[in-house]
Enzyme design. Sequence first.
Site, PDB file in Angstrom:
ATOM      1  N   LEU A 103       8.927 -62.158   9.647  1.00  0.00           N
ATOM      2  CA  LEU A 103       7.711 -62.962   9.624  1.00  0.00           C
ATOM      3  C   LEU A 103       7.034 -62.881   8.262  1.00  0.00           C
ATOM      4  O   LEU A 103       7.307 -61.959   7.486  1.00  0.00           O
ATOM      5  CB  LEU A 103       6.762 -62.472  10.721  1.00  0.00           C
ATOM      6  N   ALA A 105       4.366 -62.055   5.289  1.00  0.00           N
ATOM      7  CA  ALA A 105       3.505 -60.906   4.959  1.00  0.00           C
ATOM      8  C   ALA A 105       4.069 -59.591   5.476  1.00  0.00           C
ATOM      9  O   ALA A 105       3.332 -58.660   5.759  1.00  0.00           O
ATOM     10  CB  ALA A 105       2.084 -61.122   5.489  1.00  0.00           C
ATOM     11  N   ARG A 106       5.395 -59.499   5.575  1.00  0.00           N
ATOM     12  CA  ARG A 106       6.024 -58.246   6.013  1.00  0.00           C
ATOM     13  C   ARG A 106       6.657 -57.481   4.851  1.00  0.00           C
ATOM     14  O   ARG A 106       7.134 -56.370   5.047  1.00  0.00           O
ATOM     15  CB  ARG A 106       7.083 -58.532   7.068  1.00  0.00           C
ATOM     16  N   ILE A 230      -1.529 -59.450   2.876  1.00  0.00           N
ATOM     17  CA  ILE A 230      -2.139 -60.779   2.756  1.00  0.00           C
ATOM     18  C   ILE A 230      -3.167 -60.804   1.630  1.00  0.00           C
ATOM     19  O   ILE A 230      -3.161 -61.682   0.767  1.00  0.00           O
ATOM     20  CB  ILE A 230      -2.791 -61.191   4.095  1.00  0.00           C
ATOM     21  N   ARG A 255      -0.374 -69.721   9.816  1.00  0.00           N
ATOM     22  CA  ARG A 255       1.030 -69.865   9.437  1.00  0.00           C
ATOM     23  C   ARG A 255       1.875 -68.800  10.142  1.00  0.00           C
ATOM     24  O   ARG A 255       2.962 -69.096  10.659  1.00  0.00           O
ATOM     25  CB  ARG A 255       1.187 -69.744   7.921  1.00  0.00           C
ATOM     26  N   ARG A 316       7.968 -37.430 -23.765  1.00  0.00           N
ATOM     27  CA  ARG A 316       8.983 -36.562 -24.359  1.00  0.00           C
ATOM     28  C   ARG A 316       8.388 -35.164 -24.520  1.00  0.00           C
ATOM     29  O   ARG A 316       7.178 -34.967 -24.486  1.00  0.00           O
ATOM     30  CB  ARG A 316       9.426 -37.111 -25.711  1.00  0.00           C
ATOM     31  N   HIS A 317       9.248 -34.200 -24.718  1.00  0.00           N
ATOM     32  CA  HIS A 317       8.821 -32.841 -25.025  1.00  0.00           C
ATOM     33  C   HIS A 317       8.071 -32.819 -26.351  1.00  0.00           C
ATOM     34  O   HIS A 317       8.145 -33.767 -27.159  1.00  0.00           O
ATOM     35  CB  HIS A 317      10.051 -31.930 -25.126  1.00  0.00           C
ATOM     36  N   ASN A 323      14.291 -31.237 -33.911  1.00  0.00           N
ATOM     37  CA  ASN A 323      13.660 -32.438 -34.457  1.00  0.00           C
ATOM     38  C   ASN A 323      13.338 -32.237 -35.933  1.00  0.00           C
ATOM     39  O   ASN A 323      13.560 -33.130 -36.758  1.00  0.00           O
ATOM     40  CB  ASN A 323      12.361 -32.760 -33.710  1.00  0.00           C
ATOM     41  N   ARG A 369      12.969 -26.964 -24.494  1.00  0.00           N
ATOM     42  CA  ARG A 369      11.849 -27.682 -25.089  1.00  0.00           C
ATOM     43  C   ARG A 369      10.992 -28.421 -24.069  1.00  0.00           C
ATOM     44  O   ARG A 369       9.783 -28.581 -24.283  1.00  0.00           O
ATOM     45  CB  ARG A 369      12.348 -28.644 -26.172  1.00  0.00           C
ATOM     46  N   GLU A 390      18.900 -34.234 -21.870  1.00  0.00           N
ATOM     47  CA  GLU A 390      19.175 -35.268 -22.864  1.00  0.00           C
ATOM     48  C   GLU A 390      20.638 -35.715 -22.803  1.00  0.00           C
ATOM     49  O   GLU A 390      21.510 -34.988 -22.307  1.00  0.00           O
ATOM     50  CB  GLU A 390      18.837 -34.740 -24.260  1.00  0.00           C
ATOM     51  N   ARG A 415      29.290 -46.069 -32.545  1.00  0.00           N
ATOM     52  CA  ARG A 415      27.946 -45.932 -31.964  1.00  0.00           C
ATOM     53  C   ARG A 415      27.027 -47.028 -32.475  1.00  0.00           C
ATOM     54  O   ARG A 415      26.228 -47.601 -31.710  1.00  0.00           O
ATOM     55  CB  ARG A 415      27.368 -44.556 -32.287  1.00  0.00           C
ATOM     56  N   HIS A 456      13.521 -36.364 -22.355  1.00  0.00           N
ATOM     57  CA  HIS A 456      14.085 -36.590 -23.681  1.00  0.00           C
ATOM     58  C   HIS A 456      14.197 -38.084 -23.956  1.00  0.00           C
ATOM     59  O   HIS A 456      14.139 -38.902 -23.039  1.00  0.00           O
ATOM     60  CB  HIS A 456      15.456 -35.914 -23.776  1.00  0.00           C
ATOM     61  N   ALA A 458      16.571 -40.445 -24.810  1.00  0.00           N
ATOM     62  CA  ALA A 458      17.523 -41.328 -24.132  1.00  0.00           C
ATOM     63  C   ALA A 458      17.225 -41.413 -22.637  1.00  0.00           C
ATOM     64  O   ALA A 458      17.285 -42.488 -22.032  1.00  0.00           O
ATOM     65  CB  ALA A 458      18.951 -40.841 -24.364  1.00  0.00           C
ATOM     66  N   ARG A 461      14.088 -43.489 -22.078  1.00  0.00           N
ATOM     67  CA  ARG A 461      14.384 -44.902 -22.303  1.00  0.00           C
ATOM     68  C   ARG A 461      14.966 -45.534 -21.033  1.00  0.00           C
ATOM     69  O   ARG A 461      14.612 -46.653 -20.657  1.00  0.00           O
ATOM     70  CB  ARG A 461      15.372 -45.048 -23.465  1.00  0.00           C
TER      71      ARG A 461
END
Length: 525
Positions: A103, A105-106, A230, A255, A316-317, A323, A369, A390, A415, A456, A458, A461
């Site tokens: 129906l 609105a379910r 609704i 309806r 991220r850490h 890094n 980390r 990661e 890559r 991490h 990747a 993302r």
Amino acid sequence: MDAPSSDPMPAGNNFERAGSATSWAGSVGSPGSSPRSRGGVGAMGDLLHERSFFDIPRLRLDSGAADGGGPGNAEGHFELADATSLMHLRGEKKKLCMVLCGLPARGKTYTAKKLVRYLSWMGYLARVFNIGQYRRSLCGASVGVDFFDPDNQEFVELRDKCARAALNDVFAFFAEGGQVALYDGTNSTKARRAFILDHINQRNALGDINVEVVWIEIQCDNASLIEKTIVHHKLKGPDFREHEEAQARKEFHQRIAMYEKGYQTLDDSNELWSYVKLIDAGRMVIANRIHGYLPSRIVSFLLNLNIYKSPIYLSRHGQSEFNMDERVGGDSSITANGRAYAKKLSLWIQQQKEVQRSGLAVWCSTLRRTIETTSYIPKVQPVEWRALCEIDAGICDGMTYEEIKRSMPQEFEKRKQDKLAYRYPQGESYLDVIQRLESVIIELERAKGPVLVVAHRAVLRCLYSYFVESPQEEIPYVDMDLHTVLKISATPAGMEVEKFFLGGEGENPLRLDVEGAMAASKPKP
């Protein structure tokens, strides 16, 4: 690093096979449900590649009240029957059409959109075909209540015309390489469902494609849930956005009453069909003759779908020693800058009104980390997931990009040419990471309170791209800066993303790690 033995084991759905002592306990894909090895697909992938309870053709679950249930209050029993072939949809001919019915609105369109987002993120070519859009295109948005009267043959024929047009587009989508179609409409009578099956069978008879059908019936008798749907969705939709609210609500309830006059539920006469019934927003789930790889994964997703959504925070850490050294991977500690960010993150997250109201769950990877970054948040025991580690750089782990370019120029070029599918030697690709994050996505979908995920680049993302529906090929290039929080909130219009930089004064998030520094000086591929 092994997962700590103190990890919480969330109570989950308890499944028992009728007539057998064999049982399955634990929430599917929950953080403590199964060991995970880095680089694998996680508990969900292991579960579904083995013969599991999803291969059993009938399953009935009752998970308690729709507005109070959660992990730990579901019970189910199984009736054993024959299982059939897997459904990988990797061949050109094999297609899956999921037909929604129920129906108004379910939550049919909500469910269809959620499924398409999930399937697209997993790499399937999926699309929603909403019959209501075809009706608005053919007849306009403003149609009278009589248009939905099942006794008015003229309007029944018009609605059938819209349904036929949508079905023709489903076949065109399959002919162009589409794999999964969500045919979204009330499809409320046995005659309409027979019409759909007849057309699909006629198309299958041509021999160029093989469309399998799974029905999804959405039932809801909870007046409060219906009214919320609704108000928050239907009255803001194209049919009623130009109406006064009181009049729009009246017309929509009229309806619904028209559809109720002729509605026929899936019943024992459909026992040979593959179908899933979702009752009262997941309070009960009934699955009949669901077998095969992809339908099983879809049922697993539907079992954990939750309409009560709280914000998800992605971070991220803090800046790590690797890094600073411009090295990939590793398991280094965070720097002084990273610790300063961790403290700011702790204060910031505690100030969020949703967290103050509903509490907070914190998830991180098993790498040092992320654990160190979450350690400053008081009164919370972070849940460590190996699935959140990661991307595995394999034999390149611990190297700089310059070292990779110099010692493995072919790998460096591979890559660069296809960052999504490129797999590090003895490591992972982004596509591998997506597979192992499936269980994380399912847990995020079922979460009823705010969740902070500290992981991490990747990994985040991939998670972020799921919620904002980024195409797979764009995932490796999503901006995911250090010392920044992304707040993702569900709204009636879709997912809303807010970005908060919590770094120090004068700090450039693009220059806090190697890939950020490269991005700042070179155009994005």
